[in-house]
Design a protein around this motif. Structure first.
Motif, PDB file in Angstrom:
ATOM      1  N   SER A  95       0.904  -1.279  -0.201  1.00 39.02           N
ATOM      2  CA  SER A  95      -0.027  -0.007   0.037  1.00 39.02           C
ATOM      3  C   SER A  95       0.914   1.362  -0.150  1.00 39.02           C
ATOM      4  CB  SER A  95      -0.739   0.011   1.232  1.00 39.02           C
ATOM      5  OG  SER A  95      -1.667  -1.134   1.132  1.00 39.02           O
ATOM      6  N   TRP A 117      -4.371   6.612   2.526  1.00 40.47           N
ATOM      7  CA  TRP A 117      -3.952   5.360   2.089  1.00 40.47           C
ATOM      8  C   TRP A 117      -4.456   4.671   0.928  1.00 40.47           C
ATOM      9  CZ3 TRP A 117      -0.111   2.584   4.703  1.00 40.47           C
ATOM     10  CH2 TRP A 117       0.113   3.000   6.238  1.00 40.47           C
ATOM     11  N   GLY A 120      -4.229  -0.988  -1.614  1.00 43.14           N
ATOM     12  CA  GLY A 120      -3.171  -1.988  -1.715  1.00 43.14           C
ATOM     13  C   GLY A 120      -3.256  -2.814  -3.140  1.00 43.14           C
TER      14      GLY A 120
END
Length: 127
Positions: A95, A117, A120
């Motif tokens: 990620s 974030w 991923g």
């Protein structure tokens, strides 16, 4: 805010290479430091690499030094992780993360320091 989307993961044999990309959208005009983290099955998330907004300062986890390289192209709102000499132990979800900063040289290695974030991308290394 900034949205992050990773790509470039996949299946590779031990000793092979992959190049991960992280595309940023949203408030991309704001200066930010970037980091890469990974999480293997049954394990905690761990730091992989980080870089300052300027790209001049980088930091790597010991287990990837000499194998992985973080880079960025701010004009394209992209961050990359070049991974060479991959081993089965590198298998994980990778990620990217971003943190807004007023500094061109600051970078961070703690997950707690990052604000945004991506979801991923899976990297699987076969033996």
């Amino acid at each position: 805010q900034v949205q992050l989307v990773e790509s470039g993961g996949g299946l590779v044999q031990a000793g092979g290479s992959l190049r991960l990309s992280c595309a940023a959208s949203g408030r991309t005009s704001i200066r930010y430091a970037m980091g890469w983290f990974r999480q293997a099955p049954g394990k905690e998330r761990e730091f992989v690499a980080s870089g300052s907004w300027s790209g001049d300062n980088t930091f790597y986890a010991d287990f990837v030094k000499g194998r992985f390289t973080i880079s960025r192209d701010n004009a394209k709102n992209m961050v990359y992780l070049q991974m060479n000499s991959l081993e089965p132990e590198d298998t994980a979800v990778y990620s990217c993360a971003a943190r807004e900063t007023f500094s061109k040289s600051a970078h961070f290695s703690s997950a707690a320091d990052y604000e945004y974030w991506g979801q991923g991308t899976q990297v699987t290394v076969s033996s």
